[in-house]
Design a protein around this motif. Structure first.
Motif, PDB file in Angstrom:
ATOM      1  N   SER A 134       1.276  -1.198   0.236  1.00  0.00           N
ATOM      2  CA  SER A 134       0.296  -0.016  -0.473  1.00  0.00           C
ATOM      3  C   SER A 134       0.887   1.421  -0.027  1.00  0.00           C
ATOM      4  CB  SER A 134      -1.397   0.030   1.029  1.00  0.00           C
ATOM      5  OG  SER A 134      -0.428   0.722   2.776  1.00  0.00           O
ATOM      6  N   ARG A 135       1.788   1.117   0.548  1.00  0.00           N
ATOM      7  CA  ARG A 135       2.988   2.118   0.632  1.00  0.00           C
ATOM      8  C   ARG A 135       3.737   2.428  -1.187  1.00  0.00           C
ATOM      9  NH1 ARG A 135       6.984   2.138   6.207  1.00  0.00           N
ATOM     10  NH2 ARG A 135       6.958   4.421   5.458  1.00  0.00           N
ATOM     11  N   LEU A 136       3.606   1.186  -1.762  1.00  0.00           N
ATOM     12  CA  LEU A 136       4.141   1.238  -2.683  1.00  0.00           C
ATOM     13  C   LEU A 136       2.875   1.649  -3.958  1.00  0.00           C
ATOM     14  CD1 LEU A 136       6.623  -1.694  -3.629  1.00  0.00           C
ATOM     15  CD2 LEU A 136       6.887   0.641  -3.435  1.00  0.00           C
ATOM     16  N   PHE A 191      12.294   2.211  -1.272  1.00  0.00           N
ATOM     17  CA  PHE A 191      13.232   1.663  -0.858  1.00  0.00           C
ATOM     18  C   PHE A 191      15.031   2.796  -0.405  1.00  0.00           C
ATOM     19  CE2 PHE A 191      10.477  -1.011  -2.789  1.00  0.00           C
ATOM     20  CZ  PHE A 191      10.291  -2.168  -1.717  1.00  0.00           C
ATOM     21  N   PHE A 192      15.534   3.709  -0.838  1.00  0.00           N
ATOM     22  CA  PHE A 192      16.202   4.624  -1.343  1.00  0.00           C
ATOM     23  C   PHE A 192      16.365   4.730   0.805  1.00  0.00           C
ATOM     24  CE2 PHE A 192      18.616   8.199  -0.166  1.00  0.00           C
ATOM     25  CZ  PHE A 192      20.513   8.213  -0.526  1.00  0.00           C
ATOM     26  N   THR A 193      17.370   4.776   0.914  1.00  0.00           N
ATOM     27  CA  THR A 193      17.809   4.771   2.250  1.00  0.00           C
ATOM     28  C   THR A 193      18.594   4.755   2.984  1.00  0.00           C
ATOM     29  OG1 THR A 193      17.029   3.946   4.698  1.00  0.00           O
ATOM     30  CG2 THR A 193      16.991   2.275   3.080  1.00  0.00           C
ATOM     31  N   THR A 194      19.353   5.113   3.943  1.00  0.00           N
ATOM     32  CA  THR A 194      20.856   5.670   4.611  1.00  0.00           C
ATOM     33  C   THR A 194      20.657   4.812   5.910  1.00  0.00           C
ATOM     34  OG1 THR A 194      20.547   7.796   5.417  1.00  0.00           O
ATOM     35  CG2 THR A 194      21.728   7.910   3.453  1.00  0.00           C
ATOM     36  N   LYS A 195      19.398   4.616   6.041  1.00  0.00           N
ATOM     37  CA  LYS A 195      19.546   3.852   7.683  1.00  0.00           C
ATOM     38  C   LYS A 195      20.083   2.560   7.977  1.00  0.00           C
ATOM     39  CE  LYS A 195      15.997   7.244   8.371  1.00  0.00           C
ATOM     40  NZ  LYS A 195      14.573   8.244   8.656  1.00  0.00           N
ATOM     41  N   GLU A 200      23.675  14.021  -1.924  1.00  0.00           N
ATOM     42  CA  GLU A 200      23.207  13.091  -3.522  1.00  0.00           C
ATOM     43  C   GLU A 200      21.855  11.930  -2.766  1.00  0.00           C
ATOM     44  OE1 GLU A 200      26.371  14.773  -2.187  1.00  0.00           O
ATOM     45  OE2 GLU A 200      26.679  12.733  -0.885  1.00  0.00           O
ATOM     46  N   VAL A 201      21.792  12.100  -1.420  1.00  0.00           N
ATOM     47  CA  VAL A 201      20.780  11.994  -0.521  1.00  0.00           C
ATOM     48  C   VAL A 201      19.401  12.305  -0.463  1.00  0.00           C
ATOM     49  CG1 VAL A 201      19.838  11.709   1.518  1.00  0.00           C
ATOM     50  CG2 VAL A 201      22.235  10.909   1.606  1.00  0.00           C
ATOM     51  N   ARG A 202      19.568  13.997  -1.007  1.00  0.00           N
ATOM     52  CA  ARG A 202      17.953  14.533  -0.913  1.00  0.00           C
ATOM     53  C   ARG A 202      18.125  14.531  -2.596  1.00  0.00           C
ATOM     54  NH1 ARG A 202      20.477  19.824  -2.852  1.00  0.00           N
ATOM     55  NH2 ARG A 202      20.570  19.263  -4.821  1.00  0.00           N
ATOM     56  N   GLY A 241      18.824  19.246  12.445  1.00  0.00           N
ATOM     57  CA  GLY A 241      19.061  17.986  12.764  1.00  0.00           C
ATOM     58  C   GLY A 241      21.024  17.653  11.733  1.00  0.00           C
ATOM     59  N   THR A 242      20.752  16.321  10.955  1.00  0.00           N
ATOM     60  CA  THR A 242      22.253  16.154  10.133  1.00  0.00           C
ATOM     61  C   THR A 242      21.311  16.757   8.960  1.00  0.00           C
ATOM     62  OG1 THR A 242      20.655  14.335   9.655  1.00  0.00           O
ATOM     63  CG2 THR A 242      22.614  14.191  11.418  1.00  0.00           C
ATOM     64  N   GLY A 243      20.858  17.355   8.777  1.00  0.00           N
ATOM     65  CA  GLY A 243      21.177  17.347   7.189  1.00  0.00           C
ATOM     66  C   GLY A 243      21.308  16.313   6.165  1.00  0.00           C
ATOM     67  N   MET A 244      20.908  17.040   4.681  1.00  0.00           N
ATOM     68  CA  MET A 244      20.994  16.271   4.024  1.00  0.00           C
ATOM     69  C   MET A 244      22.466  16.132   2.957  1.00  0.00           C
ATOM     70  SD  MET A 244      17.454  14.877   2.691  1.00  0.00           S
ATOM     71  CE  MET A 244      16.239  15.184   3.421  1.00  0.00           C
ATOM     72  N   PRO A 245      23.272  15.575   2.423  1.00  0.00           N
ATOM     73  CA  PRO A 245      24.148  16.347   0.904  1.00  0.00           C
ATOM     74  C   PRO A 245      23.322  15.928  -0.022  1.00  0.00           C
ATOM     75  CG  PRO A 245      24.479  13.867   1.900  1.00  0.00           C
ATOM     76  CD  PRO A 245      23.680  14.373   2.827  1.00  0.00           C
TER      77      PRO A 245
HETATM   78  N1  LIG Z   1      14.439  14.957   8.046  1.00  0.00           N
HETATM   79  C1  LIG Z   1      16.016  14.686   7.097  1.00  0.00           C
HETATM   80  N2  LIG Z   1      17.332  14.704   8.052  1.00  0.00           N
HETATM   81  C2  LIG Z   1      17.795  14.003   7.417  1.00  0.00           C
HETATM   82  N3  LIG Z   1      17.468  13.163   6.499  1.00  0.00           N
HETATM   83  C3  LIG Z   1      16.563  12.994   5.933  1.00  0.00           C
HETATM   84  C4  LIG Z   1      15.348  13.294   6.654  1.00  0.00           C
HETATM   85  N4  LIG Z   1      14.382  12.765   6.223  1.00  0.00           N
HETATM   86  C5  LIG Z   1      14.998  12.190   5.332  1.00  0.00           C
HETATM   87  N5  LIG Z   1      15.937  11.457   5.016  1.00  0.00           N
HETATM   88  C6  LIG Z   1      17.228  10.684   4.130  1.00  0.00           C
HETATM   89  O1  LIG Z   1      16.460  10.902   2.635  1.00  0.00           O
HETATM   90  C7  LIG Z   1      16.241   8.852   3.159  1.00  0.00           C
HETATM   91  C8  LIG Z   1      15.170   8.057   2.747  1.00  0.00           C
HETATM   92  O2  LIG Z   1      14.027   8.800   3.317  1.00  0.00           O
HETATM   93  P1  LIG Z   1      11.809   7.990   3.846  1.00  0.00           P
HETATM   94  O3  LIG Z   1      12.041   8.223   5.009  1.00  0.00           O
HETATM   95  O4  LIG Z   1      11.966   7.788   2.309  1.00  0.00           O
HETATM   96  O5  LIG Z   1      13.116   6.807   4.623  1.00  0.00           O
HETATM   97  P2  LIG Z   1      13.661   6.093   5.283  1.00  0.00           P
HETATM   98  O6  LIG Z   1      13.282   7.363   6.667  1.00  0.00           O
HETATM   99  O7  LIG Z   1      15.261   5.926   5.754  1.00  0.00           O
HETATM  100  O8  LIG Z   1      12.669   4.455   5.941  1.00  0.00           O
HETATM  101  P3  LIG Z   1      11.747   4.426   6.335  1.00  0.00           P
HETATM  102  O9  LIG Z   1      10.677   6.325   5.762  1.00  0.00           O
HETATM  103  O10 LIG Z   1      10.582   3.886   5.202  1.00  0.00           O
HETATM  104  O11 LIG Z   1      11.459   4.111   7.663  1.00  0.00           O
HETATM  105  C9  LIG Z   1      16.580   8.478   5.148  1.00  0.00           C
HETATM  106  O12 LIG Z   1      17.034   7.049   4.847  1.00  0.00           O
HETATM  107  C10 LIG Z   1      17.256   9.891   5.424  1.00  0.00           C
HETATM  108  O13 LIG Z   1      18.541   9.259   4.490  1.00  0.00           O
END
Ligand SMILES: Nc1ncnc2c1ncn2[C@@H]1O[C@H](COP(=O)(O)OP(=O)(O)OP(=O)(O)O)[C@@H](O)[C@H]1O
Ligand SMILES: [Mg+2]
Length: 518
Positions: free
Chosen positions: A205-207, A332-336, A323-325, A317-321
């Motif tokens: 359903s999320r997809l 399925f893109f995650t850095t966690k 490439e992540v943004r 928080g940490t913010g995003m570089p």
């Molecule tokens: N507020 C934020 N600050 C820093 N990085 C973020 C933030 N929101 C998202 N991100 C980055 O974007 C990625 C993707 O976010 P997304 O919510 O789609 O997936 P997730 O949080 O990793 O997993 P899920 O939401 O499915 O539990 C995160 O893994 C993180 O690296």
């Protein structure tokens, strides 16, 4: 051409006319590097008056490392005869009077006049060309990102749809079997299977949400109520280390969206913010009305013109570089680490906003937190005449504004807007050059600066310095980060304009600052 040109006569005056009208800067120097003559384009490009340049070492127009090394380039050439730059063009950096640097194309030739050797440099300013190239690259990047998300959406949407049907068959049959079999052991196995199928259903359903194929049941909602529902729940769950605040605009328009999906979008964003602030921080949820008409830069270009409600979720928080943004919306893109994120949170928010006729954008830099803006179309939206009418510019009396903004596109837009409003404008792209500019003694009535700037100095720092230099200077700061709105409380009343803003917003903010106390 300033400074003498040898041999007068008609030929020389034609030559002089060419030099005077040239778009390129033309500079001649002697063998010790001292400037002998310049043409008017040199003054325009470098921001100096001819008197300030003639007789100076040409190093004055060069940033490091060229600045220090230039004398040795010349002496090397004079002693060895080896040409490094003479006769060929090359791209180097130049330095304007205000300290800002810019790319230029330089070609150098050598000539003898009146028995003396000279070098002539022809310089083309490349920053405009760069700007166009960068803007093009940026729009290509955005288009590529949108196309990638579109393609992934079609693929995942198709799979998720088929999976949903398969899962319906699986769970339905599991239920039927459960009713007809005996024994705790078998029931446990069936419950495990059922749980797995439920998880799979949630995933699909999320997809489907990402692929904009959710089943939505839109209702007309008061947007602030929607936000308050979620924040009151979040206050209990986010934990002590995160302070949650709201900046809710009164008279907010209604939206027509699916309440469940809207709430779960906000929850997803809050959870992301929490995850990015493991050591604690601030979470700010902000709402406001926004009219997409003249906001062409940056944020919401993918939206058709009209009225929208913007909900912004900002964290410290940490913010995003970058490439992540750029990939954060992809499913399925995650850095966690495994088990801590599936990478579907932002995908779901993206799909929801799009399917609801809106949009979502990420504003984030590594180390500076993140702001996610959701735009939802106004329900029963009609332009109210009062707001539409106030967009008319009121020409000012030529007050001088120093604009400090690192994004070239935004700076260009700001300069154009300020010119429309009748201001005289100077521009800088970072804090250090803005301060040098203020120190140079040119009169500035108002400093209009972005808050987040590269190079370590923020808009606040420039504002502080500006007040030291010109106690009466008016200051207006601007930022895309909602969190900054709160920090302004400690700023001795400096006004902050939230990005993106309309021309009318800019005008009334400038009027308020210029007519108010310094
Ligand atoms: N507020 C934020 N600050 C820093 N990085 C973020 C933030 N929101 C998202 N991100 C980055 O974007 C990625 C993707 O976010 P997304 O919510 O789609 O997936 P997730 O949080 O990793 O997993 P899920 O939401 O499915 O539990 C995160 O893994 C993180 O690296
Ligand atoms: Mg998430």
């Amino acid at each position: 051409m300033q400074q003498k040109l040898p041999n007068g006569g008609p030929k020389a005056s034609k030559l002089e006319a060419i030099l005077n009208s040239a778009v390129a800067a033309i500079i001649t120097i002697d063998t010790s590097g001292l400037i002998d003559s310049i043409n008017p384009a040199t003054e325009r490009i470098f921001g100096y008056h001819a008197d300030e340049l003639i007789g100076q070492n040409v190093r004055i127009l060069m940033p490091e490392p060229f600045h220090n090394e230039h004398d040795s380039y010349i002496s090397n050439y004079l002693s060895t005869g080896r040409r490094k730059i003479i006769g060929v063009g090359r791209e180097v950096m130049g330095k304007r009077k205000d300290g800002t640097t810019f790319p230029l194309d330089l070609s150098v030739s050598e000539f003898v006049a009146g028995g003396k050797r000279y070098f002539a440099g022809i310089i083309t300013n490349l920053s405009d060309r760069r700007r166009v190239e960068e803007a093009l690259l940026e729009s290509e990047r955005k288009l590529a990102q949108a196309q990638r998300l579109e393609a992934i959406g079609q693929l995942t949407g198709g799979i998720a749809h088929d999976f949903n049907n398969l899962l319906t068959v699986i769970t339905g049959n599991l239920e039927l079997i459960e009713m007809s079999v005996q024994g705790e052991h078998l029931h446990k196995m069936l419950r495990d299977a059922q749980e797995a199928a439920d998880l799979a259903a949630k995933l699909t359903s999320r997809l489907l949400a990402f692929a904009r194929r959710s089943h939505l049941e839109p209702e007309i909602l008061e947007t602030n109520d929607l936000v308050l529902n979620v924040t009151s729940m979040l206050r209990r769950t986010l934990g002590e280390h995160i302070s949650l605040s709201t900046v809710l605009s009164p008279d907010l328009w209604q939206v027509k969206v699916d309440p469940t999906q809207a709430e779960s979008s906000l929850v997803n964003l809050a959870i992301n913010a929490r995850d990015a602030m493991s050591k604690g921080g601030k979470l700010v949820v902000e709402t406001r009305n926004i009219r997409m008409d003249e906001v062409k830069s940056g944020d919401a270009i993918e939206l058709p013109h009209g009225d929208y409600v913007q909900i912004s979720i900002s964290d410290t928080g940490t913010g995003m570089p970058a490439e992540v943004r750029d990939r954060a919306f992809e499913p399925f893109f995650t850095t966690k680490t495994r088990g801590h994120g599936t990478g579907l949170g932002l995908s779901m928010v993206y799909g929801f906003a799009k399917q609801s006729g809106g949009h979502v954008t990420i504003y984030s830099e590594l180390g500076y937190g993140a702001t996610i803006n959701i735009y939802l179309p106004r329900a029963n939206g009609t332009m109210d005449a009062a707001v539409a009418a106030d967009a008319e510019p009121s020409p000012r009396r030529g007050e001088t504004v120093l604009v400090v903004e690192d994004d070239d596109g935004v700076r260009d837009l700001t300069v154009t807007r300020l010119a429309t409003l009748g201001f005289k404008i100077y521009e800088s792209s970072d804090g250090a050059s803005a301060i040098r500019f203020l120190e140079s003694g040119l009169k500035v009535d108002l400093l209009f600066s972005d808050l987040m700037l590269p190079g370590g100095l923020t808009g606040y720092d420039i504002a502080r310095k500006a007040r030291e230099i010109y106690p009466g200077i008016r200051i207006l700061l601007t930022s895309g980060y909602a969190e900054d709105l709160l920090r302004t409380e400690n700023l001795g009343g400096i006004k902050l304009l939230r990005k993106p803003y309309r021309l009318a917003d800019l005008r009334s903010a400038l009027d308020a600052v210029l007519n108010g106390p310094p």
